[in-house]
Design a protein around this motif. Sequence first.
Motif, mmCIF file in Angstrom:
data_model
loop_
_atom_site.group_PDB
_atom_site.id
_atom_site.type_symbol
_atom_site.label_atom_id
_atom_site.label_comp_id
_atom_site.label_asym_id
_atom_site.label_seq_id
_atom_site.Cartn_x
_atom_site.Cartn_y
_atom_site.Cartn_z
ATOM 1 N N TYR A 219 46.073 41.376 31.295
ATOM 2 C CA TYR A 219 44.797 41.873 30.759
ATOM 3 C C TYR A 219 44.942 42.070 29.260
ATOM 4 O O TYR A 219 45.829 42.793 28.797
ATOM 5 N N TYR A 224 42.885 49.537 29.872
ATOM 6 C CA TYR A 224 43.472 49.126 31.139
ATOM 7 C C TYR A 224 43.887 50.371 31.913
ATOM 8 O O TYR A 224 44.598 51.245 31.397
ATOM 9 N N ILE A 232 40.396 43.420 39.659
ATOM 10 C CA ILE A 232 39.740 42.755 38.525
ATOM 11 C C ILE A 232 38.807 41.644 39.006
ATOM 12 O O ILE A 232 37.681 41.508 38.504
ATOM 13 N N MET A 239 35.978 42.644 33.621
ATOM 14 C CA MET A 239 37.290 42.518 32.982
ATOM 15 C C MET A 239 37.780 41.057 32.968
ATOM 16 O O MET A 239 38.703 40.717 32.223
ATOM 17 N N THR A 243 40.840 38.630 30.734
ATOM 18 C CA THR A 243 42.064 38.467 31.508
ATOM 19 C C THR A 243 42.546 37.023 31.386
ATOM 20 O O THR A 243 41.746 36.089 31.445
ATOM 21 N N ASN A 280 37.982 34.022 33.981
ATOM 22 C CA ASN A 280 39.188 34.356 33.221
ATOM 23 C C ASN A 280 39.705 33.122 32.489
ATOM 24 O O ASN A 280 39.228 31.996 32.682
#
Length: 290
Positions: A219, A224, A232, A239, A243, A280
């Motif tokens: 992350y 965090y 997540i 988030m 990430t 991500n």
Amino acid sequence: MKNWPLLLIAVAIVFTISACSSEEEKPSEAKGEVQKEEINKENPKKEEVKSIGEYRADNVYNWLKESGLVSSEAKDVTAKFEGSEGLVKALRTDEADIIEFQKNEQAAEYHNPAMDSYAVKNVFLLIKKGQDNANNFVKVLESGHPLKDLQTSYASEQQKKVAELMEDSSDFLPIVEAYFALPKGQNSTTWDTFMVNKTVTWSGTIADLEAIGDSIVVYGGQKYNDEDWNTISTEKKDMMPYTFIVELKDKSMKKDLKKGDKATFKASLASRGDKALQYNWKLYEGEIVN
């Protein structure tokens, strides 16, 4: 022995006929050789096809590479374009396809700047990365040699900022914040031109060492609170864009690491995060550098 004179006459006749037959066959054989040569001229072997234009695909590739517009290696993909009229050679790079034709007018048929396709003399160029710098590609082609000190064009000041952060090997958060701030419609070209497959050195907090066997979930955001990958990716998807997952060269590198550790990784940038879609980032060939 009365028949001996008749036998001599018969033999003489046979030789005369044979001689005539041989003489008649020679022109026929010669004619066959001429016909064969004419057929070969009409149907030349593919490897004998040569450009009668001014440029060669290999030369154009070298000009673009020396000008800093192409960095990847060229692959010969001529066979993929088989059947294209006048095709001589086709090269493929990550940045552009370079296709050489026999004649200028054959290349000109594919000229369509709206589709990032440009023809200069007998070479057709399809730009796949760096479309915002299409004018520089064309300048090199028109000049017929490498050009130094070309001015990089940017779609916006924000795109320029992303490019400079990448060039300076900046950390994860400054780069992704700049990327997410790009004007609408510039994310894909920015990614393709300045980011994908580039080596980055990014740091963050280790969120999960076990969820993905050969990878580490990191992350890179500011807050965090001990979330793992499952949390997540399901409960706190906001988030996700902050990430990144690092696939390691050797998963034994995980040894001596634990969740919550700060770590820095050097790896190749493979897929991008997305704020709206809550995706991500993904890196490959990762190494831990501290």
